[in-house]
Write a protein that holds these residues in place. Structure first.
Motif, mmCIF file in Angstrom:
data_model
loop_
_atom_site.group_PDB
_atom_site.id
_atom_site.type_symbol
_atom_site.label_atom_id
_atom_site.label_comp_id
_atom_site.label_asym_id
_atom_site.label_seq_id
_atom_site.Cartn_x
_atom_site.Cartn_y
_atom_site.Cartn_z
ATOM 1 N N ARG A 32 -19.357 -44.448 25.401
ATOM 2 C CA ARG A 32 -19.321 -43.115 24.991
ATOM 3 C C ARG A 32 -20.141 -42.191 25.947
ATOM 4 N N SER A 34 -21.220 -39.578 25.510
ATOM 5 C CA SER A 34 -22.262 -38.778 24.880
ATOM 6 C C SER A 34 -23.613 -39.420 24.767
ATOM 7 N N GLU A 35 -23.565 -40.885 25.226
ATOM 8 C CA GLU A 35 -24.730 -41.660 25.352
ATOM 9 C C GLU A 35 -25.204 -41.755 26.854
ATOM 10 N N THR A 114 -23.125 -26.033 28.773
ATOM 11 C CA THR A 114 -22.274 -26.868 28.549
ATOM 12 C C THR A 114 -22.023 -27.976 29.529
ATOM 13 N N PHE A 123 -14.233 -33.808 26.740
ATOM 14 C CA PHE A 123 -15.851 -34.149 26.791
ATOM 15 C C PHE A 123 -16.471 -32.881 26.907
ATOM 16 N N LEU A 125 -20.736 -31.388 26.259
ATOM 17 C CA LEU A 125 -21.885 -31.552 25.671
ATOM 18 C C LEU A 125 -22.797 -30.540 25.801
#
Length: 211
Positions: A32, A34-35, A114, A123, A125
Motif C-alpha cells: 500500500r 499509503s504506508e 497533496t 493515489f 495523500l
C-alpha cells in the motif's frame, strides 16, 4: 529492494508442468502506497521568528531516490496565509513574508499539500507540514521621558515609574530595570521601574538635569 523501493512479500508459490511447458504462480501480499509514502515525507519544521524573506525552512521531500523520486506535491492552503512559499521542483519551504513570523502572534504555521506518485493515478495523500516559530529575545522599547524632584526633597521620594515595553511573551518578555548614571543620587527598582531619590544629600541643583 532498497529501503526506498516497495518490498514484495511472497505468500506462496506454485509450479505445474504440462508437457515441455512449466507454469508458475506466485502470490504476493499487497503493498500500500499509503504506508510507504509517509515515511519519505518531512512534515515538521522550526524557524526563528523574524527570519528574512527567502530563508529556507526545509524540503518536504528530503531525498529524491527510489520511490521518493516519483513523488510530487501540489500545494494547498496555509494557515496563517501568505507567510510561506513552496517550490514544487525542490519541495523546499521558504519564508515569503518575514513580518508574519512573529512568535507572539503566530507561533505555528500549517501548510497543506497533496502528495501523488507518478504511475499511480488513483493515489492522492493529504499532507500537512507544520512549522513552529521559535521565540527570539527582542529588544525592549524605552520611551523618552522626564522626571522632576524638589531640591529639598527627602530621601526615598518617588519621582515616578520608567515606562518601557517588550514585544516578547513569557520569560523573554520580563523587563528588568537598572540605573547606569547618577548612581547614588537616584535608585531604580529592578522589577517595577520605580525611580526614587536614593540620597537627598547628594542632590545638587547645579548638576541638573541628571540623565
Amino acid at each position: 529492494a532498497t529501503q526506498n523501493e516497495a518490498p514484495i512479500d511472497i505468500r506462496q508459490a506454485f509450479a505445474a508442468r504440462e508437457g515441455v511447458r512449466v507454469f508458475f504462480r506466485i502470490d504476493v501480499s499487497e503493498t500500500r502506497l499509503s504506508e510507504l509514502v509517509p515515511p519519505l515525507i518531512d512534515s515538521a519544521f522550526t524557524i526563528p521568528e523574524n527570519s528574512p524573506a527567502g530563508t529556507a525552512i526545509g524540503p518536504v521531500r528530503p531525498a529524491a531516490v527510489g520511490l521518493s523520486s516519483i513523488l510530487s506535491f501540489t500545494p494547498g492552503s496555509q494557515t496563517p496565509a501568505a507567510a510561506l512559499v513552496f517550490d514544487p521542483a525542490s519541495t523546499m519551504l521558504s519564508v515569503a513574508n518575514s513580518t508574519l513570523l512573529d512568535f507572539e502572534t503566530h507561533p505555528q504555521f500549517q501548510y497543506g499539500f497533496t502528495a501523488t506518485v507518478a504511475g499511480a493515478p488513483g493515489f492522492a495523500l493529504p499532507v500537512t507540514a507544520t512549522v513552529d516559530v521559535v521565540d527570539v529575545n527582542e529588544v525592549p522599547t524605552l520611551a523618552p521621558q522626564a522626571f522632576s524632584v524638589l531640591e529639598n526633597a527627602a530621601t526615598g521620594t518617588v519621582l515616578g515609574a520608567v515606562a518601557a515595553s517588550d514585544p516578547d511573551a513569557g520569560a523573554n518578555g520580563q523587563l528588568a530595570y537598572a540605573i547606569t548614571t547618577a548612581q547614588g543620587v537616584f535608585a531604580l527598582d529592578a522589577n517595577s521601574g520605580t525611580l526614587s531619590l536614593a540620597d537627598a544629600a547628594l542632590l545638587d541643583i547645579s548638576a541638573s538635569p541628571y540623565s
